[in-house]
Design a protein around this motif. Structure first.
Motif, short mmCIF file in Angstrom:
data_model
loop_
_atom_site.label_atom_id
_atom_site.label_comp_id
_atom_site.label_asym_id
_atom_site.label_seq_id
_atom_site.Cartn_x
_atom_site.Cartn_y
_atom_site.Cartn_z
N GLU A 1 0.83 -1.20 0.00
CA GLU A 1 0.00 0.00 0.00
C GLU A 1 0.87 1.26 0.00
O GLU A 1 0.54 2.25 -0.67
N LEU A 2 1.95 1.24 0.73
CA LEU A 2 2.85 2.40 0.75
C LEU A 2 3.45 2.65 -0.64
O LEU A 2 3.55 3.80 -1.10
N ILE A 3 3.85 1.58 -1.31
CA ILE A 3 4.42 1.72 -2.66
C ILE A 3 3.36 2.25 -3.63
O ILE A 3 3.62 3.16 -4.42
N LEU A 4 2.17 1.69 -3.57
CA LEU A 4 1.11 2.13 -4.47
C LEU A 4 0.70 3.57 -4.18
O LEU A 4 0.35 4.32 -5.11
N ASP A 5 0.75 3.98 -2.91
CA ASP A 5 0.48 5.38 -2.58
C ASP A 5 1.49 6.29 -3.26
O ASP A 5 1.14 7.37 -3.76
#
Length: 253
Positions: free
Chosen positions: A237-241
């Motif tokens: 999720e952090l990467i996709l954010d």
């Protein structure tokens, strides 16, 4: 000289370009059989079980005979990695974020099934048909976004590297735990031990971390797989954010 003849031998073997037989008959041994035997050995014994002599013995041939089909141990590992990765699943997503999420989880599932894949040395950018297929699938997902090629490749490298690193870490941590020890128990023991060792004056934020409830109130009754899935999701999720922020700043396509 034809354009096909200018392709280096390792790439010809990786893409299974037909080689003419000087004897006019098919060879008893070929790249596919060698790679299949090596992958079977890795599935059974890990990468330590893959040596040219061992692979040759399993095929009933001499070690030297393998060099007619694979140029070196490093080339064999490249062939194995591409073959074992397989083809990506079809991702029908309504948006790029859902698509990349599914892409990353699908690749993680392959690596979890064959943890030795995460321990293969990186010998260069994707070059085999299966790795190119995974790249194509992700690029197709990102095609509707305004990202340029540099940022698309950067996003794929980050996602792919994250998948490999998390699977490798989970595999190594599992091997390091005592037989039968649950991941949640190991994490609590780790937090308690470090809480006693970390000096709050020297490492104030780390000391706060180890004295927090994170290591004591974790999912004690969750399986290792569930804990691993949850940890993976946080990082994903952090990467996709981050990718989403870049997509937004890039503006309309």
């Amino acid at each position: 000289m034809t354009s096909e003849e200018t392709i280096p031998a390792p790439l010809r073997r990786l893409w299974r370009l037909a080689e003419s037989s000087r004897l006019g008959r098919p060879a008893a041994l070929d790249v596919d059989r060698v790679v299949a035997a090596a992958v079977e050995a890795a599935d059974r014994d890990g990468l330590d079980g893959v040596t040219l002599p061992k692979v040759a013995k399993s095929l009933g041939v001499t070690g030297m005979s393998l060099y007619r089909h694979v140029g070196s141990k490093d080339e064999l590992l490249t062939l194995m990695g591409d073959q074992a990765l397989g083809t990506p699943p079809r991702v029908d997503a309504g948006d790029w974020r859902t698509g990349l999420d599914a892409w990353a989880r699908a690749q993680r599932a392959v690596y979890q099934q064959r943890p030795w894949l995460a321990h293969l040395p990186v010998s260069g950018p994707p070059s085999g048909p299966h790795r190119i297929a995974w790249m194509e699938a992700a690029l197709a997902i990102l095609a509707p976004t305004p990202l340029d090629w540099t940022h698309k490749i950067g996003a794929l490298s980050l996602l792919g590297g994250y998948v490999v690193q998390t699977v490798r870490q989970d595999h190594e941590l599992a091997r390091g735990r005592a037989d039968g020890e649950r991941q949640s128990d190991a994490e609590r023991a780790y937090g308690r031990a470090l809480a006693k060792l970390v000096d709050p004056e020297r490492f104030p934020e780390t000391a706060r971390l180890f004295s927090s409830a994170l290591f004591e109130t974790g999912p004690a009754h969750s399986s290792d797989a569930a804990i691993g899935d949850a940890d993976f999701t946080v990082g994903l999720e952090l990467i996709l954010d981050g990718i989403a922020a870049r997509v937004e700043s890039a503006g309309p396509r």
